[in-house]
Write a protein that holds these residues in place. Structure first.
Motif, mmCIF file in Angstrom:
data_model
loop_
_atom_site.group_PDB
_atom_site.id
_atom_site.type_symbol
_atom_site.label_atom_id
_atom_site.label_comp_id
_atom_site.label_asym_id
_atom_site.label_seq_id
_atom_site.Cartn_x
_atom_site.Cartn_y
_atom_site.Cartn_z
ATOM 1 N N GLU A 74 0.828 -1.202 0.000
ATOM 2 C CA GLU A 74 0.000 0.000 0.000
ATOM 3 C C GLU A 74 0.866 1.257 0.000
ATOM 4 O OE1 GLU A 74 -3.580 2.335 0.147
ATOM 5 O OE2 GLU A 74 -2.934 0.394 -0.634
ATOM 6 N N ALA A 75 1.981 1.213 0.717
ATOM 7 C CA ALA A 75 2.885 2.370 0.725
ATOM 8 C C ALA A 75 3.431 2.628 -0.678
ATOM 9 C CB ALA A 75 4.033 2.130 1.707
ATOM 10 N N ALA A 76 3.752 1.549 -1.409
ATOM 11 C CA ALA A 76 4.236 1.696 -2.783
ATOM 12 C C ALA A 76 3.138 2.260 -3.680
ATOM 13 C CB ALA A 76 4.717 0.344 -3.318
ATOM 14 N N ARG A 77 1.910 1.765 -3.508
ATOM 15 C CA ARG A 77 0.800 2.233 -4.340
ATOM 16 C C ARG A 77 0.531 3.714 -4.121
ATOM 17 N NH1 ARG A 77 -4.157 3.844 -4.250
ATOM 18 N NH2 ARG A 77 -4.265 3.740 -1.973
ATOM 19 N N VAL A 78 0.480 4.126 -2.860
ATOM 20 C CA VAL A 78 0.166 5.511 -2.536
ATOM 21 C C VAL A 78 1.270 6.441 -3.031
ATOM 22 C CG1 VAL A 78 -0.105 7.136 -0.623
ATOM 23 C CG2 VAL A 78 -1.344 4.969 -0.599
ATOM 24 N N TRP A 79 2.528 6.035 -2.854
ATOM 25 C CA TRP A 79 3.628 6.885 -3.312
ATOM 26 C C TRP A 79 3.551 7.076 -4.817
ATOM 27 C CZ3 TRP A 79 7.900 6.936 -6.503
ATOM 28 C CH2 TRP A 79 8.826 7.971 -6.261
ATOM 29 N N CYS A 80 3.302 5.994 -5.543
ATOM 30 C CA CYS A 80 3.221 6.075 -7.008
ATOM 31 C C CYS A 80 2.038 6.943 -7.435
ATOM 32 C CB CYS A 80 3.087 4.669 -7.577
ATOM 33 S SG CYS A 80 3.210 4.584 -9.371
ATOM 34 N N GLU A 81 0.929 6.807 -6.733
ATOM 35 C CA GLU A 81 -0.259 7.594 -7.070
ATOM 36 C C GLU A 81 -0.034 9.075 -6.794
ATOM 37 O OE1 GLU A 81 -4.181 6.994 -4.980
ATOM 38 O OE2 GLU A 81 -4.568 5.942 -6.868
ATOM 39 N N GLN A 82 0.715 9.379 -5.756
ATOM 40 C CA GLN A 82 1.018 10.779 -5.449
ATOM 41 C C GLN A 82 1.900 11.399 -6.524
ATOM 42 O OE1 GLN A 82 2.790 10.247 -1.596
ATOM 43 N NE2 GLN A 82 0.867 10.546 -0.493
ATOM 44 N N GLN A 83 2.853 10.608 -7.052
ATOM 45 C CA GLN A 83 3.772 11.126 -8.066
ATOM 46 C C GLN A 83 3.101 11.238 -9.430
ATOM 47 O OE1 GLN A 83 6.747 12.101 -6.724
ATOM 48 N NE2 GLN A 83 5.746 11.348 -4.876
ATOM 49 N N MET A 84 2.216 10.288 -9.736
ATOM 50 C CA MET A 84 1.539 10.287 -11.038
ATOM 51 C C MET A 84 0.047 10.076 -10.830
ATOM 52 S SD MET A 84 4.036 8.516 -13.804
ATOM 53 C CE MET A 84 3.152 9.348 -15.112
ATOM 54 N N PRO A 85 -0.659 11.115 -10.377
ATOM 55 C CA PRO A 85 -2.101 10.992 -10.111
ATOM 56 C C PRO A 85 -2.896 10.761 -11.391
ATOM 57 C CG PRO A 85 -1.414 13.283 -10.009
ATOM 58 C CD PRO A 85 -0.156 12.473 -10.151
ATOM 59 N N GLY A 86 -4.097 10.241 -11.226
ATOM 60 C CA GLY A 86 -4.952 9.983 -12.376
ATOM 61 C C GLY A 86 -5.246 11.230 -13.185
ATOM 62 N N SER A 87 -5.195 12.405 -12.558
ATOM 63 C CA SER A 87 -5.484 13.659 -13.261
ATOM 64 C C SER A 87 -4.493 13.913 -14.399
ATOM 65 C CB SER A 87 -5.439 14.837 -12.284
ATOM 66 O OG SER A 87 -4.174 14.923 -11.650
#
Length: 224
Positions: A74-87
């Motif tokens: 989950e930490a990996a998922r959240v970090w990646c999502e923060q760097q490259m958000p769906g927007s």
């Protein structure tokens, strides 16, 4: 990111079914986990230490994330999502396709070349991470999500007539491979950190990668 050590076989409380989780505590746990996993490695950090760093009890950590493997993923998922958000992949048909591709390339390159990402990549390549399937789970939780979002972006641009692609999934993977180039490998192997960090060199590399992608998949102009 630093990774927590494998969860012990001790009995641990299951997450309560109907009780809402404290979002602030969950965020604090993820932040502490990311910092400590990167600094000390998966085996070098205990759930007790993560709980102490987050200012919560170990019971709270288990209640939010179940076990250490799940917390790491989950930490990996959240970090990646923060760097490259769906927007980053949202519809913007008024913008030229090259401009959109450059924006995505810059964000992806910045993400994979960040010190946290390089340390995390080295960690995930270790035999233990592969054996525990944490490398695969982290890929599915982070980079695969990015690639799937990008594939949907490509499909919209194909429908708009901006791109011509037969195999969208393959093209999506090729795009990110081009963006990585050899600069990322040099960073991971600690061969040359200067070129990837130099804005001019990195910028030229990304422009060349996007131009190559467009030469392969850009919509052909009808013959006169």
């Amino acid at each position: 990111m630093t990774i927590p050590q494998p969860a012990s076989k001790e009995a641990r409380p299951a997450a309560g079914p109907g009780r809402p989780k404290d979002l602030a505590k969950g965020a604090a746990i993820l932040d502490a986990a990311q910092r400590m996993f990167l600094r000390h490695g998966f085996e070098g950090v205990s759930m007790d230490q993560i709980a102490a760093a987050a200012g919560v009890s170990k019971l709270t950590v288990y209640s939010h994330f179940g076990d250490k493997d799940a917390l790491f993923t989950e930490a990996a998922r959240v970090w990646c999502e923060q760097q490259m958000p769906g927007s980053l992949f949202e519809r913007a048909p008024h913008l030229p396709v090259r401009e959109r591709l450059m924006d995505i390339a810059r964000s992806y390159f910045a993400m994979i070349c960040a010190p946290e990402a390089v340390a995390g990549h080295r960690l995930l390549c270790s035999p233990q991470m592969v054996e525990k399937q944490l490398a695969r789970l982290s890929w599915e939780a982070g980079p695969q999500r990015v690639q799937e979002e990008f594939a949907r972006f490509l499909e919209r641009r194909i429908a708009a007539g901006h791109l011509e692609i037969d195999d969208v999934q393959r093209a999506a993977g090729q795009f990110f491979a081009l963006v990585k180039g050899d600069l990322h490998s040099r960073l991971v192997f600690d061969c040359d950190t200067g070129e990837a960090a130099c804005p001019d060199r990195a910028g030229s590399h990304l422009e060349a990668a996007v131009d190559m992608f467009l030469r392969a998949y850009g919509a052909r102009q009808p013959a006169a």
